[in-house]
Scaffold this motif. Sequence first.
Motif, PDB file in Angstrom:
ATOM      1  N   ARG A 194      19.262  -7.541  15.186  1.00 10.21           N
ATOM      2  CA  ARG A 194      18.127  -6.750  14.693  1.00 10.21           C
ATOM      3  C   ARG A 194      17.670  -7.252  13.334  1.00 10.21           C
ATOM      4  O   ARG A 194      16.466  -7.397  13.080  1.00 10.21           O
ATOM      5  N   LYS A 195      18.609  -7.543  12.456  1.00  7.73           N
ATOM      6  CA  LYS A 195      18.284  -8.059  11.120  1.00  7.73           C
ATOM      7  C   LYS A 195      17.532  -9.383  11.212  1.00  7.73           C
ATOM      8  O   LYS A 195      16.521  -9.588  10.544  1.00  7.73           O
ATOM      9  N   PHE A 196      18.017 -10.307  12.048  1.00  8.79           N
ATOM     10  CA  PHE A 196      17.356 -11.597  12.220  1.00  8.79           C
ATOM     11  C   PHE A 196      15.964 -11.435  12.826  1.00  8.79           C
ATOM     12  O   PHE A 196      15.025 -12.127  12.437  1.00  8.79           O
ATOM     13  N   CYS A 197      15.832 -10.521  13.777  1.00 10.15           N
ATOM     14  CA  CYS A 197      14.541 -10.258  14.406  1.00 10.15           C
ATOM     15  C   CYS A 197      13.533  -9.764  13.364  1.00 10.15           C
ATOM     16  O   CYS A 197      12.400 -10.253  13.296  1.00 10.15           O
ATOM     17  N   THR A 198      13.948  -8.818  12.543  1.00  6.68           N
ATOM     18  CA  THR A 198      13.079  -8.271  11.500  1.00  6.68           C
ATOM     19  C   THR A 198      12.682  -9.351  10.508  1.00  6.68           C
ATOM     20  O   THR A 198      11.500  -9.502  10.162  1.00  6.68           O
ATOM     21  N   GLN A 199      13.655 -10.124  10.064  1.00  8.22           N
ATOM     22  CA  GLN A 199      13.404 -11.187   9.083  1.00  8.22           C
ATOM     23  C   GLN A 199      12.440 -12.238   9.643  1.00  8.22           C
ATOM     24  O   GLN A 199      11.480 -12.628   8.970  1.00  8.22           O
ATOM     25  N   TYR A 231      14.259  -6.798  20.466  1.00 12.47           N
ATOM     26  CA  TYR A 231      15.611  -7.330  20.480  1.00 12.47           C
ATOM     27  C   TYR A 231      16.512  -6.526  21.417  1.00 12.47           C
ATOM     28  O   TYR A 231      16.225  -5.373  21.747  1.00 12.47           O
ATOM     29  N   LYS A 233      23.518  -5.342  15.392  1.00  7.41           N
ATOM     30  CA  LYS A 233      22.955  -5.078  14.058  1.00  7.41           C
ATOM     31  C   LYS A 233      22.451  -6.377  13.411  1.00  7.41           C
ATOM     32  O   LYS A 233      21.400  -6.409  12.781  1.00  7.41           O
ATOM     33  N   THR A 234      23.179  -7.466  13.593  1.00  6.45           N
ATOM     34  CA  THR A 234      22.785  -8.763  13.046  1.00  6.45           C
ATOM     35  C   THR A 234      21.563  -9.308  13.781  1.00  6.45           C
ATOM     36  O   THR A 234      20.644  -9.851  13.153  1.00  6.45           O
ATOM     37  N   ARG A 247       8.845 -10.823  10.030  1.00  7.19           N
ATOM     38  CA  ARG A 247       8.183 -10.722   8.720  1.00  7.19           C
ATOM     39  C   ARG A 247       7.722 -12.094   8.226  1.00  7.19           C
ATOM     40  O   ARG A 247       6.623 -12.232   7.686  1.00  7.19           O
TER      41      ARG A 247
END
Length: 86
Positions: free
Chosen positions: A58-63, A17, A55-56, A66
């Motif tokens: 990164r959160k969406f990328c991680t979610q 990201y 930060k958002t 997964r």
Amino acid sequence: MIQSNRTRPLPVVCGEYNRNGYDVWVGGRLVYAAGNHVQDSTQYATFEQDRLPLKTIRKFCTQTAREIASERGGRFAGVERVTEGA
């Protein structure tokens, strides 16, 4: 006859990201890409007020990584911030 129980290795799922959006890779192949626009993830926002915070993203990328790992029976290997040119 001897049968070997070879198991296929789990596909590795990882994300990358930056402030322009994110990509999810499975086994070195791009399977998902999203932009950074607040209202439309298929778009890339050039103006600060239209961009998602890093930060958002990164959160969406991680979610997403997964979820894709779970769907494909893969192994989630994490996400990494990359430079905008990459």
